[in-house]
Motif scaffolding. Structure first.
Motif, PDB file in Angstrom:
ATOM      1  N   UNK A  29     -42.829 -11.523  49.615  1.00  6.90           N
ATOM      2  CA  UNK A  29     -43.447 -10.376  50.285  1.00  6.90           C
ATOM      3  C   UNK A  29     -43.398 -10.646  51.785  1.00  6.90           C
ATOM      4  N   UNK A  30     -42.610  -9.876  52.546  1.00 12.90           N
ATOM      5  CA  UNK A  30     -42.484 -10.157  53.972  1.00 12.90           C
ATOM      6  C   UNK A  30     -43.738  -9.803  54.763  1.00 12.90           C
ATOM      7  N   UNK A  31     -44.066 -10.674  55.710  1.00 13.98           N
ATOM      8  CA  UNK A  31     -45.159 -10.443  56.651  1.00 13.98           C
ATOM      9  C   UNK A  31     -44.533 -10.574  58.034  1.00 13.98           C
ATOM     10  N   UNK A  32     -44.362  -9.462  58.723  1.00 13.04           N
ATOM     11  CA  UNK A  32     -43.692  -9.463  60.017  1.00 13.04           C
ATOM     12  C   UNK A  32     -44.675  -9.929  61.092  1.00 13.04           C
ATOM     13  N   UNK A  33     -44.523 -11.177  61.510  1.00 13.87           N
ATOM     14  CA  UNK A  33     -45.443 -11.741  62.496  1.00 13.87           C
ATOM     15  C   UNK A  33     -45.287 -11.091  63.862  1.00 13.87           C
ATOM     16  N   UNK A  34     -44.081 -10.690  64.203  1.00  9.46           N
ATOM     17  CA  UNK A  34     -43.854 -10.054  65.500  1.00  9.46           C
ATOM     18  C   UNK A  34     -44.523  -8.687  65.550  1.00  9.46           C
ATOM     19  N   UNK A  35     -44.473  -7.970  64.431  1.00 10.33           N
ATOM     20  CA  UNK A  35     -45.098  -6.642  64.369  1.00 10.33           C
ATOM     21  C   UNK A  35     -46.611  -6.720  64.200  1.00 10.33           C
ATOM     22  N   UNK A  36     -47.131  -7.909  63.862  1.00 13.67           N
ATOM     23  CA  UNK A  36     -48.574  -8.068  63.710  1.00 13.67           C
ATOM     24  C   UNK A  36     -49.090  -7.812  62.309  1.00 13.67           C
ATOM     25  N   UNK A  37     -48.193  -7.837  61.307  1.00 19.78           N
ATOM     26  CA  UNK A  37     -48.641  -7.594  59.926  1.00 19.78           C
ATOM     27  C   UNK A  37     -49.717  -8.573  59.487  1.00 19.78           C
ATOM     28  N   UNK A  38     -49.722  -9.775  60.055  1.00 20.89           N
ATOM     29  CA  UNK A  38     -50.685 -10.808  59.654  1.00 20.89           C
ATOM     30  C   UNK A  38     -52.115 -10.447  60.017  1.00 20.89           C
ATOM     31  N   UNK A  39     -52.284  -9.435  60.877  1.00 17.81           N
ATOM     32  CA  UNK A  39     -53.632  -9.018  61.287  1.00 17.81           C
ATOM     33  C   UNK A  39     -54.121  -7.787  60.535  1.00 17.81           C
ATOM     34  N   UNK A  40     -53.323  -7.274  59.625  1.00 14.35           N
ATOM     35  CA  UNK A  40     -53.742  -6.125  58.831  1.00 14.35           C
ATOM     36  C   UNK A  40     -54.900  -6.530  57.911  1.00 14.35           C
ATOM     37  N   UNK A  41     -55.919  -5.676  57.749  1.00 13.24           N
ATOM     38  CA  UNK A  41     -57.098  -6.046  56.954  1.00 13.24           C
ATOM     39  C   UNK A  41     -56.772  -6.519  55.537  1.00 13.24           C
ATOM     40  N   UNK A  42     -55.816  -5.873  54.874  1.00 17.28           N
ATOM     41  CA  UNK A  42     -55.522  -6.282  53.505  1.00 17.28           C
ATOM     42  C   UNK A  42     -54.892  -7.666  53.456  1.00 17.28           C
ATOM     43  N   UNK A  43     -54.142  -8.021  54.511  1.00 20.04           N
ATOM     44  CA  UNK A  43     -53.571  -9.369  54.528  1.00 20.04           C
ATOM     45  C   UNK A  43     -54.624 -10.404  54.925  1.00 20.04           C
ATOM     46  N   UNK A  44     -55.489 -10.059  55.869  1.00 22.49           N
ATOM     47  CA  UNK A  44     -56.543 -10.982  56.273  1.00 22.49           C
ATOM     48  C   UNK A  44     -57.458 -11.306  55.095  1.00 22.49           C
ATOM     49  N   UNK A  45     -57.600 -10.360  54.170  1.00 23.47           N
ATOM     50  CA  UNK A  45     -58.402 -10.617  52.969  1.00 23.47           C
ATOM     51  C   UNK A  45     -57.777 -11.720  52.111  1.00 23.47           C
ATOM     52  N   UNK A  46     -56.455 -11.873  52.204  1.00 25.77           N
ATOM     53  CA  UNK A  46     -55.773 -12.943  51.483  1.00 25.77           C
ATOM     54  C   UNK A  46     -55.755 -14.236  52.279  1.00 25.77           C
ATOM     55  N   UNK A  47     -55.556 -14.107  53.593  1.00 30.79           N
ATOM     56  CA  UNK A  47     -55.395 -15.278  54.438  1.00 30.79           C
ATOM     57  C   UNK A  47     -56.222 -15.080  55.709  1.00 30.79           C
ATOM     58  N   UNK A  48     -57.406 -15.661  55.720  1.00 28.81           N
ATOM     59  CA  UNK A  48     -58.322 -15.474  56.849  1.00 28.81           C
ATOM     60  C   UNK A  48     -57.773 -16.077  58.135  1.00 28.81           C
TER      61      UNK A  48
END
Length: 217
Positions: A29-48
């Motif tokens: 499942x790609x998480x685009x770090x440049x686009x800021x996907x890692x800060x999306x609430x649903x992803x933060x729920x997986x990885x604080x």
């Protein structure tokens, strides 16, 4: 299993390589770090920690931090072994792996480079000089720690040290570090990339590969 990763992330590269070596199936499942996907609430729920990789198990448990993931993978699927059982050898192997994971990588990752640029006004060339400096420092330490020979770091098969080195050398190539000064390190990457399971984990082979991406390590 699902592996949330970014194609250029060296920590994600480590986990892809380990899963492939174990012959384990996973959905990427790609998480685009440049686009800021890692800060999306649903992803933060997986990885604080708002980073990659994140491994979600079949029961929904989410595990984070690449070194912890490597230990979990090796303990759960012990063949082929990535972390030696012998205490002395394990300490030597983990010292090499931690030199990459704790000394080199943290001072070269996206968050820190972003702070150098936005808070301290570093230019792109200065940011590159910073990264290359710490890779050169770390690789010099690795050369002193690695045994001589023509095999992998500590034996005839790759282990956690080889995986960490190979992933970091990807960044070294990317930023122009001269590996002729680090022949043991270069040898390990060459041997590892001759193994299909590791070559298939290489950033350039990932489906979310974006050659126009900016800094993200």
């Amino acid at each position: 299993m699902k592996l949330y990763s970014y194609w250029r992330s060296t920590t994600s590269y480590r986990i892809r390589a380990a899963l492939n070596l174990k012959g384990l199936a996973y959905d990427a499942v790609p998480v685009d770090l440049v686009a800021g996907d890692q800060r999306a609430p649903d992803y933060v729920a997986l990885n604080a920690g708002k980073g990659v990789p994140t491994l979600v198990l079949e029961d929904g448990t989410a595990l984070t931090q690449s070194m912890a993931l490597l230990e979990y993978i090796d303990a759960t699927w012990p063949e082929p072994r990535l972390i030696p059982a012998d205490a002395l050898l394990r300490a030597q192997v983990m010292a090499v792996a931690h030199t990459v994971a704790l000394d080199i990588h943290p001072v070269n990752n996206l968050r820190l480079i972003g702070q150098l640029r936005t808070r301290f006004g570093a230019t792109p060339d200065q940011a590159t000089d910073w990264m290359c400096h710490w890779m050169n420092e770390g690789f010099a330490a690795l050369e002193a720690m690695l045994p001589a020979g023509d095999s992998f770091a500590f034996g005839d098969a790759p282990n956690i040290a080889d995986i960490c080195i190979t992933a970091q050398v990807y960044n070294a190539h990317r930023w122009g570090v001269d590996l002729t000064h680090f022949p043991k390190t270069a040898r390990i990457e060459r041997l590892c990339l001759n193994i299909p399971a590791i070559a298939d984990a290489h950033p350039d082979t990932q489906p979310d590969n974006r050659t126009d991406a900016k800094v993200a390590t």
